[in-house]
Motif scaffolding. Structure first.
Motif, PDB file in Angstrom:
ATOM      1  N   MET A 133       0.844  -1.197   0.000  1.00 57.63           N
ATOM      2  CA  MET A 133       0.000   0.000   0.000  1.00 57.63           C
ATOM      3  C   MET A 133       0.877   1.244   0.000  1.00 57.63           C
ATOM      4  SD  MET A 133      -2.883  -1.143   2.700  1.00 57.63           S
ATOM      5  CE  MET A 133      -3.903  -2.577   2.428  1.00 57.63           C
ATOM      6  N   GLN A 189      -0.388   4.199   4.081  1.00 54.58           N
ATOM      7  CA  GLN A 189      -1.106   2.924   4.227  1.00 54.58           C
ATOM      8  C   GLN A 189      -0.199   1.789   4.679  1.00 54.58           C
ATOM      9  OE1 GLN A 189      -4.921   2.373   2.773  1.00 54.58           O
ATOM     10  NE2 GLN A 189      -4.375   3.924   4.287  1.00 54.58           N
ATOM     11  N   GLU A 190       1.114   2.025   4.701  1.00 54.10           N
ATOM     12  CA  GLU A 190       2.055   0.959   5.044  1.00 54.10           C
ATOM     13  C   GLU A 190       1.735   0.335   6.416  1.00 54.10           C
ATOM     14  OE1 GLU A 190       4.899  -1.853   4.796  1.00 54.10           O
ATOM     15  OE2 GLU A 190       4.027  -0.649   3.194  1.00 54.10           O
ATOM     16  N   ASP A 191       1.348   1.172   7.391  1.00 49.23           N
ATOM     17  CA  ASP A 191       1.002   0.661   8.729  1.00 49.23           C
ATOM     18  C   ASP A 191      -0.186  -0.290   8.655  1.00 49.23           C
ATOM     19  OD1 ASP A 191       2.985   2.126   9.722  1.00 49.23           O
ATOM     20  OD2 ASP A 191       1.755   3.619  10.769  1.00 49.23           O
ATOM     21  N   ALA A 192      -1.174   0.103   7.870  1.00 51.70           N
ATOM     22  CA  ALA A 192      -2.384  -0.720   7.725  1.00 51.70           C
ATOM     23  C   ALA A 192      -2.028  -2.070   7.116  1.00 51.70           C
ATOM     24  CB  ALA A 192      -3.404   0.001   6.854  1.00 51.70           C
ATOM     25  N   ARG A 193      -1.114  -2.048   6.142  1.00 47.79           N
ATOM     26  CA  ARG A 193      -0.711  -3.293   5.502  1.00 47.79           C
ATOM     27  C   ARG A 193       0.049  -4.182   6.486  1.00 47.79           C
ATOM     28  NH1 ARG A 193       4.049  -4.724   2.920  1.00 47.79           N
ATOM     29  NH2 ARG A 193       3.840  -6.504   1.515  1.00 47.79           N
ATOM     30  N   GLN A 253      -2.385  -5.754   8.759  1.00 40.83           N
ATOM     31  CA  GLN A 253      -3.135  -6.807   8.066  1.00 40.83           C
ATOM     32  C   GLN A 253      -2.304  -8.095   7.986  1.00 40.83           C
ATOM     33  OE1 GLN A 253      -4.553  -5.910   4.044  1.00 40.83           O
ATOM     34  NE2 GLN A 253      -6.399  -7.095   4.481  1.00 40.83           N
TER      35      GLN A 253
END
Length: 450
Positions: free
Chosen positions: A115, A119-123, A126
């Motif tokens: 991402m 968005q890297e944290d969200a990835r 996940q």
């Protein structure tokens, strides 16, 4: 001090998986009145949970914070979608990967793109939740890694409908009811068997002595002669001892199925607390190590990291009965390493995990620990079976085949095989074990009616 709790802890089987009319354990438990009012409810029998019971849960991260329920749910939904998609490979001549683990990882790599921007944290989160999902799946499959579980036959396993439930009086309450229907002295306990000799001619004592094809010798030297023996020992025991346990040894086709099928360890760690640190309505406390990813090699340092394989804790309900008790689940090599540690070491590792994930370094340690050690148990050597890479559902049927194999043999059905590892669609469950026993009893009924 705690209320006078009954202190019931299930060291073995825990739930009725899929409590609905198609489950013989549920049917017996209902008939004997052994279930709580919740479990017997009509609506509960219709829930399709796909073997993954939806419990009110909270997910703790290793950063010491509760993770976003939405993020956790999205990752978990993706995981279960991938797991469900494995059914498409049933009967496939050339599945894309040999194992469930490799397939799921390849799909994750394909569907969780890098991402951009913030968005890297969200990835990362996940991926960490997906790694935790794989560990839970290891517990369910009783394996060290989903890379050991064959992809093509994975979908043959059948999950029954119904919300998983427990026995208020323990699983043993069912066994006790079944035993009470048998004549006194029918079942001998603490009577380990050393060898089973078959295809023999063993005369009984006395004048008009019959000759029997089977001789069972116990470790205490007692001997039983028989026409038929139903063998229900765990596959883990057969893997280790089948060569000397049976005389003559089993035919190679049978030995091969024993070698090829999978058998692994899933253990429980019960922790008792003076006071709960969790909310009363929570039933499941999950643990996610936020730096982990299914796309990276896991650590092989068991000594330092064994406890990271723990999937979290189920809260034993109700506290009036159990006290404040959490039951942790851990599978595989890490679980087997845990068996080699002292209670003190396990308790301190668990206190460390809970302090880490709650972000509370002064969280009181549990006041006691109790755990299963199924791998060290000499007659078990693990928990239950799975269909391993290099084996198939056919091996389960081969394991179930009685001996001698020639139906024209004048002394048929000397060795019959039952137990969870002999049920093609319900392996790893108590209902599979029960049905397999009924199946073999029925085989003998047919023989005597012939």
């Amino acid at each position: 001090s705690l209320p006078a709790a009954s202190g019931l802890a299930e060291m073995g089987a825990h739930w009725i998986h899929g409590p609905s009319p198609g489950n013989p354990v549920f049917c017996l438990a209902s008939r004997y009145g052994l279930l709580g009012p919740e479990a017997a409810r009509e609506e509960n029998q219709q829930v399709e949970a796909g073997g993954h019971p939806p419990m009110p849960s909270v997910t703790y991260g290793s950063s010491g914070k509760v993770l976003s329920p939405k993020a956790v749910r999205e990752a978990r939904d993706l995981f279960y979608t991938l797991l469900a998609s494995t059914r498409a490979f049933q009967g496939a001549k050339e599945p894309p990967w040999p194992s469930v683990g490799e397939y799921v990882r390849a799909e994750i790599a394909r569907t969780v793109p890098t991402m951009a921007g913030g968005q890297e944290d969200a990835r990362r989160l996940q991926l960490a939740v997906l790694a935790a999902c794989l560990k839970l799946e290891c517990c369910i499959s009783g394996t060290h890694s989903m890379d050991l579980v064959a992809l093509e036959p994975f979908g043959e396993y059948v999950s029954l409908p119904g919300l998983d439930c427990t026995f208020p009086g323990g699983y043993s309450s069912l066994v006790e009811r079944l035993l009470s229907d048998l004549p006194e002295g029918t079942v001998l306990l603490n009577k380990a068997v050393r060898t089973i000799q078959w295809q023999g001619s063993f005369p009984e004592e006395g004048d008009d002595a019959r000759v029997f094809p089977v001789r069972v010798e116990c470790e205490d030297g007692d001997v039983f002669l028989a026409d038929h023996v139903i063998i229900t020992v765990p596959l883990g025991f057969l893997k280790e001892h089948h060569q000397e346990f049976f005389q003559p040894p089993l035919p190679e086709w049978k030995a091969k199925a024993i070698r090829h099928l999978g058998f692994g360890t899933n253990n429980k760690i019960f922790l008792e607390f003076e006071q709960p640190f969790w909310d009363p309505q929570q039933q499941l406390l999950e643990v996610v190590w936020e730096d982990e990813s299914p796309l990276e090699e896991p650590s092989t340092d068991l000594e330092a990291n064994w406890f990271k394989k723990l999937i979290g804790f189920v809260v034993l309900q109700p506290p009036e009965q159990h006290g404040h008790v959490l039951c942790g689940f851990i599978a595989g090599k890490e679980s087997e390493h845990m068996e080699t540690l002292s209670d003190t070491e396990v308790l301190s590792a668990m206190a460390h995990v809970l302090r880490t994930v709650t972000g509370n370094p002064s969280l009181p340690a549990p006041r006691s620990v109790l755990r299963s050690c199924w791998h060290s148990a000499p007659y078990t050597r693990g928990s239950y079976s799975y269909v391993a890479v290099g084996s198939s559902g056919d091996d389960i049927d081969v394991l179930a085949q009685p001996l001698p194999e020639d139906p024209r043999d004048p002394r048929p059905l000397q060795l019959l095989f039952a137990g969870e590892a002999t049920h093609r669609t319900f392996y790893s469950t108590t209902h599979g074990a029960l049905l397999s026993g009924w199946r073999e009893a029925e085989r003998l009924n047919q023989l005597f009616q012939a």
